[in-house]
Design a protein around this motif. Structure first.
Motif, PDB file in Angstrom:
ATOM      1  N   UNK A 110       0.842  -1.197   0.000  1.00 20.79           N
ATOM      2  CA  UNK A 110       0.000   0.000   0.000  1.00 20.79           C
ATOM      3  C   UNK A 110       0.882   1.254   0.000  1.00 20.79           C
ATOM      4  N   UNK A 111       0.578   2.147  -0.924  1.00 20.15           N
ATOM      5  CA  UNK A 111       1.308   3.406  -1.006  1.00 20.15           C
ATOM      6  C   UNK A 111       2.499   3.383  -1.942  1.00 20.15           C
ATOM      7  N   UNK A 112       2.922   2.197  -2.370  1.00 21.94           N
ATOM      8  CA  UNK A 112       4.024   2.123  -3.333  1.00 21.94           C
ATOM      9  C   UNK A 112       3.585   2.687  -4.679  1.00 21.94           C
ATOM     10  N   UNK A 113       4.505   3.346  -5.368  1.00 23.23           N
ATOM     11  CA  UNK A 113       4.195   3.929  -6.670  1.00 23.23           C
ATOM     12  C   UNK A 113       4.812   3.098  -7.794  1.00 23.23           C
ATOM     13  N   UNK A 156       9.704  10.229 -10.548  1.00 18.91           N
ATOM     14  CA  UNK A 156      10.306   9.516  -9.418  1.00 18.91           C
ATOM     15  C   UNK A 156      10.041  10.253  -8.107  1.00 18.91           C
ATOM     16  N   UNK A 157       9.718   9.473  -7.083  1.00 18.56           N
ATOM     17  CA  UNK A 157       9.628   9.988  -5.716  1.00 18.56           C
ATOM     18  C   UNK A 157      10.272   8.954  -4.799  1.00 18.56           C
ATOM     19  N   UNK A 158      10.276   9.250  -3.520  1.00 17.24           N
ATOM     20  CA  UNK A 158      10.820   8.297  -2.553  1.00 17.24           C
ATOM     21  C   UNK A 158       9.982   7.022  -2.486  1.00 17.24           C
ATOM     22  N   UNK A 159       8.749   7.088  -3.013  1.00  8.32           N
ATOM     23  CA  UNK A 159       7.856   5.925  -2.959  1.00  8.32           C
ATOM     24  C   UNK A 159       7.851   5.104  -4.253  1.00  8.32           C
ATOM     25  N   UNK A 160       8.638   5.521  -5.251  1.00  4.78           N
ATOM     26  CA  UNK A 160       8.674   4.770  -6.506  1.00  4.78           C
ATOM     27  C   UNK A 160       9.257   3.384  -6.260  1.00  4.78           C
ATOM     28  N   UNK A 161       8.474   2.353  -6.558  1.00  6.63           N
ATOM     29  CA  UNK A 161       8.895   0.975  -6.267  1.00  6.63           C
ATOM     30  C   UNK A 161       9.182   0.170  -7.520  1.00  6.63           C
ATOM     31  N   UNK A 192      16.481   1.284  -5.376  1.00  8.33           N
ATOM     32  CA  UNK A 192      15.876  -0.031  -5.134  1.00  8.33           C
ATOM     33  C   UNK A 192      14.682  -0.266  -6.048  1.00  8.33           C
ATOM     34  N   UNK A 193      14.575   0.533  -7.099  1.00  7.01           N
ATOM     35  CA  UNK A 193      13.441   0.410  -8.020  1.00  7.01           C
ATOM     36  C   UNK A 193      13.561  -0.884  -8.816  1.00  7.01           C
ATOM     37  N   UNK A 194      12.452  -1.625  -8.861  1.00 11.96           N
ATOM     38  CA  UNK A 194      12.402  -2.867  -9.623  1.00 11.96           C
ATOM     39  C   UNK A 194      11.738  -2.631 -10.971  1.00 11.96           C
ATOM     40  N   UNK A 195      11.907  -3.602 -11.875  1.00 16.97           N
ATOM     41  CA  UNK A 195      11.336  -3.499 -13.217  1.00 16.97           C
ATOM     42  C   UNK A 195      10.510  -4.739 -13.504  1.00 16.97           C
ATOM     43  N   UNK A 196       9.338  -4.528 -14.041  1.00 17.60           N
ATOM     44  CA  UNK A 196       8.517  -5.616 -14.568  1.00 17.60           C
ATOM     45  C   UNK A 196       8.488  -5.422 -16.076  1.00 17.60           C
TER      46      UNK A 196
END
Length: 381
Positions: A110-113, A156-161, A192-196
């Motif tokens: 919840x809250x992840x972007x 990008x923000x601190x919540x970008x996942x 720590x941004x992941x990619x799909x």
């Protein structure tokens, strides 16, 4: 009365179901939904039948048949010179969409972007929202649907996942270049941004261009889930089989969800596909096969009033009708079915804001006779 609070209140029936239903009601030629109207290789069907007779009718192992996973690993290494461990980095799934859902469910809190590029395959945004995530959208524009990575950086923000890629892209037929990948590397390095990476059309790349899979770039491979589809590969969309490639650490999280989602997938078809893929000729000719269909269809529509957009991959051809009508693309698409007997998909359906560039999408994974018949009708528009 039951009081139910919908988790997806803004979501209705998909545009694919709507247009296919309308096409059936009006006996229209269906170039809307992305599936072939021709049979898969009879040899593949024989192999499924053989697998059933040989007793492959009970649960397959949760991550997938060892035989199939090993075959996938061999195929990937042969094509890309990249190694994935079949035991710890490959998971067989019930189609590409399930793999996408599972990867998101394994990671997004919840809250992840999550950044997506629209027009986008219609499962991305609803899945993110279902999981409590926030969709950050970058809108692509015709005719080339290119990405300005400096603008992506501003999302990008601190919540970008996570960032979701799709190349070749549905619905636009655009592909990502090596320059795109290098730009992406610069953006995610040190994060720590992941990619799909949705690569279900990986074999449908035209004009001798090369598929730029994220696995080719070590900085991206280590943070990426890669989704592939046997439905697209083998002309068997109804079988709903695919797979996910990911480093061991990501695969562990993926399988935690996968085991409680579908657990395992169709056993005899896994066995048959593994046997079938042992012959590379069964998939290496796909680009040529579909490029001929693309060129044939484009040639037919050259005599129409539609303006064809570039198509570098996938089996979708987008076209502008702005010289024909100023109707909304949804209205124009409905009228094409009712008055001209051809079903397409309005590209605004792939934007959350229903952005309308007067573009529609045709699927050319059809018999030549089907394409010719549809083109004759479209020339009258």
């Amino acid at each position: 009365m039951l009081n139910i609070q919908s988790k997806l209140p803004g979501v209705g029936t998909t545009i694919f179901s709507v247009m296919s239903k309308l096409a059936a009601e009006h006996n229209a030629i269906n170039l809307s939904q992305g599936f072939p109207d021709y049979a898969c290789d009879p040899e593949l069907v024989k192999l499924v039948n053989k697998a059933m007779k040989d007793g492959f009718n009970q649960y397959a192992p949760m991550p997938g048949s060892a035989f199939l996973k090993e075959t996938i690993a061999e195929k990937v290494e042969a094509l890309y010179k990249i190694k994935y461990n079949p035991d710890t980095e490959i998971t067989v799934t019930a189609g590409g969409t399930q793999a996408i859902f599972t990867a998101l469910a394994a990671i997004i809190n919840a809250g992840d972007e999550v950044i997506i590029f629209e027009p986008a395959y219609d499962s991305y945004a609803p899945t993110i929202k279902l999981l409590g995530g926030l969709v950050k959208t970058y809108e692509l524009a015709p005719p080339n649907y290119g990405i300005d990575w400096d603008m992506v950086k501003k999302l990008f923000t601190a919540k970008t996942r996570m960032i979701i890629l799709n190349t070749p892209q549905n619905p636009t037929g655009s592909i990502l270049s090596s320059d795109d990948m290098e730009s992406l590397i610069k953006l995610v390095t040190g994060t720590d941004i992941l990619i799909l990476s949705d690569e279900v059309y990986e074999h449908l790349i035209y004009d001798e261009q090369k598929h730029q899979s994220v696995m080719l770039y070590p900085e991206l491979k280590q943070r990426s889930f890669i989704v592939a589809s046997f439905g697209k590969l083998l002309h068997t969309t109804g079988w709903k089989l695919g797979y996910c490639l990911a480093p061991e650490k990501l695969t562990k999280e993926f399988r935690k969800v996968h085991q409680f989602n579908v657990f395992s997938v169709n056993s005899p078809m896994q066995q048959a596909i593994a046997e079938y893929l042992k012959q590379p000729k069964n998939y290496t000719g796909l680009a040529s096969f579909f490029q001929k269909k693309r060129d044939y269809f484009r040639g037919l529509l050259a005599e129409s009033r539609f303006t064809l957009l570039p198509c570098n991959g996938s089996y979708f051809q987008c076209a502008s009708y702005s010289d024909i009508s100023d109707e909304k693309d949804t209205d124009f698409s409905m009228r094409l079915i009712r008055e001209f007997g051809v079903a397409t998909i309005p590209v605004s359906a792939f934007y959350q804001k229903a952005t309308d560039h007067k573009i529609i999408r045709f699927c050319f994974a059809k018999e030549d006779a089907t394409l010719a018949k549809a083109a004759e009708k479209l020339k009258n528009v």
